[in-house]
Design a protein around this motif. Structure first.
Motif, PDB file in Angstrom:
ATOM      1  N   ALA A 124     -44.714  70.281  13.335  1.00 21.44           N
ATOM      2  CA  ALA A 124     -45.903  69.698  14.203  1.00 21.44           C
ATOM      3  C   ALA A 124     -45.891  68.019  13.450  1.00 21.44           C
ATOM      4  O   ALA A 124     -46.312  67.800  13.577  1.00 21.44           O
ATOM      5  N   TYR A 125     -45.425  68.383  11.684  1.00 15.45           N
ATOM      6  CA  TYR A 125     -45.758  66.761  11.213  1.00 15.45           C
ATOM      7  C   TYR A 125     -45.211  65.869  11.858  1.00 15.45           C
ATOM      8  O   TYR A 125     -45.470  64.205  12.188  1.00 15.45           O
ATOM      9  N   SER A 126     -43.882  66.415  11.921  1.00 13.00           N
ATOM     10  CA  SER A 126     -42.910  65.067  12.506  1.00 13.00           C
ATOM     11  C   SER A 126     -42.904  64.669  13.513  1.00 13.00           C
ATOM     12  O   SER A 126     -43.230  63.685  14.081  1.00 13.00           O
ATOM     13  N   LYS A 127     -43.487  65.816  14.414  1.00 17.38           N
ATOM     14  CA  LYS A 127     -44.293  64.789  15.702  1.00 17.38           C
ATOM     15  C   LYS A 127     -45.822  64.167  16.280  1.00 17.38           C
ATOM     16  O   LYS A 127     -45.451  63.295  16.907  1.00 17.38           O
ATOM     17  N   GLU A 128     -46.083  64.092  14.886  1.00 25.48           N
ATOM     18  CA  GLU A 128     -47.788  63.559  14.380  1.00 25.48           C
ATOM     19  C   GLU A 128     -47.223  61.940  14.204  1.00 25.48           C
ATOM     20  O   GLU A 128     -48.114  61.712  14.129  1.00 25.48           O
ATOM     21  N   ARG A 129     -46.569  62.199  12.687  1.00 24.42           N
ATOM     22  CA  ARG A 129     -46.260  60.986  11.768  1.00 24.42           C
ATOM     23  C   ARG A 129     -45.580  60.502  11.716  1.00 24.42           C
ATOM     24  O   ARG A 129     -44.177  60.421  12.766  1.00 24.42           O
ATOM     25  N   LYS A 130     -45.955  58.983  12.134  1.00 17.16           N
ATOM     26  CA  LYS A 130     -45.093  57.796  12.278  1.00 17.16           C
ATOM     27  C   LYS A 130     -44.566  56.517  10.914  1.00 17.16           C
ATOM     28  O   LYS A 130     -45.568  56.381  10.550  1.00 17.16           O
ATOM     29  N   GLN A 131     -43.409  56.650  11.025  1.00 14.28           N
ATOM     30  CA  GLN A 131     -43.406  55.432  10.013  1.00 14.28           C
ATOM     31  C   GLN A 131     -42.856  54.250  11.192  1.00 14.28           C
ATOM     32  O   GLN A 131     -41.543  55.183  11.434  1.00 14.28           O
ATOM     33  N   PHE A 132     -42.526  53.273  10.436  1.00 20.03           N
ATOM     34  CA  PHE A 132     -41.292  52.411  11.071  1.00 20.03           C
ATOM     35  C   PHE A 132     -41.616  52.209  12.512  1.00 20.03           C
ATOM     36  O   PHE A 132     -40.702  51.574  13.254  1.00 20.03           O
ATOM     37  N   GLY A 133     -42.985  52.419  13.102  1.00 24.90           N
ATOM     38  CA  GLY A 133     -42.986  52.483  14.729  1.00 24.90           C
ATOM     39  C   GLY A 133     -43.170  53.132  15.787  1.00 24.90           C
ATOM     40  O   GLY A 133     -42.894  53.499  16.962  1.00 24.90           O
ATOM     41  N   LYS A 134     -42.239  54.739  14.619  1.00 24.35           N
ATOM     42  CA  LYS A 134     -41.850  56.092  15.780  1.00 24.35           C
ATOM     43  C   LYS A 134     -42.166  57.309  15.212  1.00 24.35           C
ATOM     44  O   LYS A 134     -42.030  57.207  13.840  1.00 24.35           O
ATOM     45  N   GLN A 135     -41.638  57.879  15.381  1.00 21.73           N
ATOM     46  CA  GLN A 135     -42.333  58.863  15.784  1.00 21.73           C
ATOM     47  C   GLN A 135     -41.609  60.030  13.861  1.00 21.73           C
ATOM     48  O   GLN A 135     -40.263  59.569  14.357  1.00 21.73           O
ATOM     49  N   LEU A 136     -41.428  60.499  13.075  1.00 21.48           N
ATOM     50  CA  LEU A 136     -40.664  61.175  12.259  1.00 21.48           C
ATOM     51  C   LEU A 136     -39.873  61.506  12.727  1.00 21.48           C
ATOM     52  O   LEU A 136     -38.613  62.121  12.869  1.00 21.48           O
ATOM     53  N   ALA A 137     -40.110  62.414  14.417  1.00 28.17           N
ATOM     54  CA  ALA A 137     -38.920  63.596  14.382  1.00 28.17           C
ATOM     55  C   ALA A 137     -37.672  62.302  15.537  1.00 28.17           C
ATOM     56  O   ALA A 137     -37.150  63.150  16.247  1.00 28.17           O
ATOM     57  N   LYS A 138     -38.253  61.608  16.223  1.00 29.46           N
ATOM     58  CA  LYS A 138     -37.323  60.460  16.652  1.00 29.46           C
ATOM     59  C   LYS A 138     -35.841  60.039  15.809  1.00 29.46           C
ATOM     60  O   LYS A 138     -34.778  59.647  15.954  1.00 29.46           O
ATOM     61  N   PHE A 139     -36.363  60.688  14.046  1.00 31.34           N
ATOM     62  CA  PHE A 139     -34.987  59.597  13.179  1.00 31.34           C
ATOM     63  C   PHE A 139     -34.509  60.967  13.078  1.00 31.34           C
ATOM     64  O   PHE A 139     -34.341  62.434  13.093  1.00 31.34           O
ATOM     65  N   GLN A 140     -32.449  60.789  13.644  1.00 23.99           N
ATOM     66  CA  GLN A 140     -31.458  61.287  13.665  1.00 23.99           C
ATOM     67  C   GLN A 140     -31.953  62.180  11.828  1.00 23.99           C
ATOM     68  O   GLN A 140     -31.394  63.375  11.943  1.00 23.99           O
ATOM     69  N   ILE A 141     -32.525  61.639  10.701  1.00 22.52           N
ATOM     70  CA  ILE A 141     -32.122  62.046   9.538  1.00 22.52           C
ATOM     71  C   ILE A 141     -33.406  64.034   9.700  1.00 22.52           C
ATOM     72  O   ILE A 141     -32.740  64.823   8.803  1.00 22.52           O
TER      73      ILE A 141
ATOM     74  N   ILE B 107     -40.127  66.119   4.239  1.00 24.28           N
ATOM     75  CA  ILE B 107     -40.760  66.325   5.329  1.00 24.28           C
ATOM     76  C   ILE B 107     -41.981  65.560   5.363  1.00 24.28           C
ATOM     77  O   ILE B 107     -42.505  64.423   5.990  1.00 24.28           O
ATOM     78  N   LEU B 108     -42.937  66.288   4.892  1.00 26.81           N
ATOM     79  CA  LEU B 108     -44.925  65.916   5.246  1.00 26.81           C
ATOM     80  C   LEU B 108     -44.797  65.048   3.217  1.00 26.81           C
ATOM     81  O   LEU B 108     -46.055  64.066   3.560  1.00 26.81           O
ATOM     82  N   GLY B 109     -43.745  64.560   3.088  1.00 26.95           N
ATOM     83  CA  GLY B 109     -43.920  63.378   2.235  1.00 26.95           C
ATOM     84  C   GLY B 109     -45.091  63.599   0.780  1.00 26.95           C
ATOM     85  O   GLY B 109     -45.456  64.918   0.625  1.00 26.95           O
ATOM     86  N   GLY B 110     -46.382  62.997   1.066  1.00 28.17           N
ATOM     87  CA  GLY B 110     -47.430  62.762  -0.781  1.00 28.17           C
ATOM     88  C   GLY B 110     -47.986  64.230   0.168  1.00 28.17           C
ATOM     89  O   GLY B 110     -48.829  64.076  -0.395  1.00 28.17           O
TER      90      GLY B 110
END
Length: 380
Positions: free
Chosen positions: A263-280, A337-340
């Protein structure tokens, strides 16, 4: 092979999932912080009729199977690990030995209160110098007329503060210098029986973990479970069933951490896109989903074998070992994945990781599980 749950199992899963979401999950953070035992939740579970889930109806149980027990344990643990371990220990450690090894009089006197929720189940095995080496038991019980006089102490005992009685192991004699260990049912309000609840734990803070001190505790010989000297064999069999519960707990906690991370990976944006969009991130999520499914299948297989009356020691150890280790891995990755935010209590995954660690230790450490599996496959 049929991987479908039965209608009864699906109904149990739906009922407990809704209950866990509505009644268990909302207070999990506060109970962990305040170390508050969820007594009200267990009163409600008793009203739902699941406190004796896998035991016959004649003893107040629901007549369900081990898979159903695993389902309930998983769903409760998904909402709150402390609630999950309390339930699992109640069934597999508290009630199971009385059902498996008790006579009918003992079942009526002790199993019915457990199945109806009048008492929580507990089992006194671990001692300060007898953990993985349970054969190192030093608690003793000697006969005096028609009674056993018990002396010793137990540690890390789950649920004892809320148990009216429990089975515990004690040395009742020696045969060729080898200890004969027996299991005896002891009322917790017996004279000389003291329960100490002072542990400061890393996780599972809302569960009850105690030390037991027994000083000349007298119980009638009729409280012996089975025969003298059979206690070692009895608790090995008891732990086999308990490992299915630990495996189910691990699956539930891992599932909860996975859902938080997804759920967090779909909500959180980094470098202009959702975390879930990053392959890692996708690879992490994929690995988590795969390992949870494998662990759940292993838990269900061990439970099915038990229900079929087939040998299941190897599979119980495998499911406990694999599920507990992937649970630690997945909860750690969820924090990553949630980081801090993952480090913060309100996001819950840090609690899940703290709760998960005990699963690699309790009811046989990961090292003990590997020894059991090695023996079962013919290595030892």
């Amino acid at each position: 092979m049929n991987f479908d749950l039965s209608q009864e199992q699906m109904m149990i899963k739906k009922t407990i999932r809704e209950f866990a979401q509505e009644e268990v999950a909302p207070g999990a953070v506060e109970r962990d912080r305040d170390k508050k035992f969820p007594l009200d939740i267990f009163n409600q579970l008793a009203n739902l009729g699941v406190m004796g889930l896998p035991f016959p109806e004649q003893y107040g149980g629901a007549g369900a199977d081990t898979i159903s027990f695993a389902i309930v344990t998983e769903e409760l643990s998904r909402a709150c690990g402390s609630t999950g371990i309390t339930y699992s220990a109640h069934i597999s450690l508290g009630a199971a030995p009385i059902y498996l090894f008790g006579n009918d009089t003992q079942r009526i006197k002790y199993l019915i209160p457990l199945c109806t929720g009048k008492s929580l189940g507990a089992f006194g095995l671990t001692e300060p110098n007898a953990g993985s080496d349970a054969g190192g038991t030093n608690t003793s019980a000697y006969k005096k007329k028609n009674e056993y006089i018990i002396n010793g102490n137990k540690c890390f005992i789950t649920n004892a503060s809320f148990a009216k009685f429990l089975a515990l192991t004690a040395v009742t004699g020696k045969k060729k210098e080898k200890k004969e260990i027996s299991a005896i049912i002891v009322p917790t309000d017996a004279k000389g029986f003291t329960i100490v609840n002072q542990y400061e734990k890393m996780g599972l803070n809302a569960s009850n973990t105690t030390e037991l001190i027994l000083e000349d505790v007298e119980v009638p010989q009729e409280n012996l479970l089975g025969k003298e000297g059979e206690g070692f064999k009895q608790f090995l069999q008891t732990l086999d069933g308990g490992r299915i519960g630990i495996g189910a707990m691990a699956v539930g906690i891992a599932q909860a951490a996975f859902e938080k991370a997804l759920a967090y990976s779909k909500e959180r944006k980094q470098f202009g896109k959702q975390l879930a969009k990053f392959q890692i991130t996708q690879f992490k999520i994929a690995d988590m989903a795969m390992k949870i499914e494998l662990a759940r299948n292993m838990v269900y297989k061990a439970a099915w074998l038990k229900d079929q009356g087939k040998p299941f020691s190897k599979e119980a150890s495998m499911c406990k070992l694999y599920a507990s280790e992937i649970c630690m891995e997945i909860t750690s990755q969820a924090i990553q994945i949630l980081g801090g935010y993952g480090y913060m209590r309100e996001y819950e995954v840090e609690r899940m990781m703290r709760d998960a660690k005990l699963l690699e230790i309790g009811e046989g450490t990961s090292e003990i599980q590997r020894m059991v599996i090695a023996r079962e496959v013919g290595c030892i």
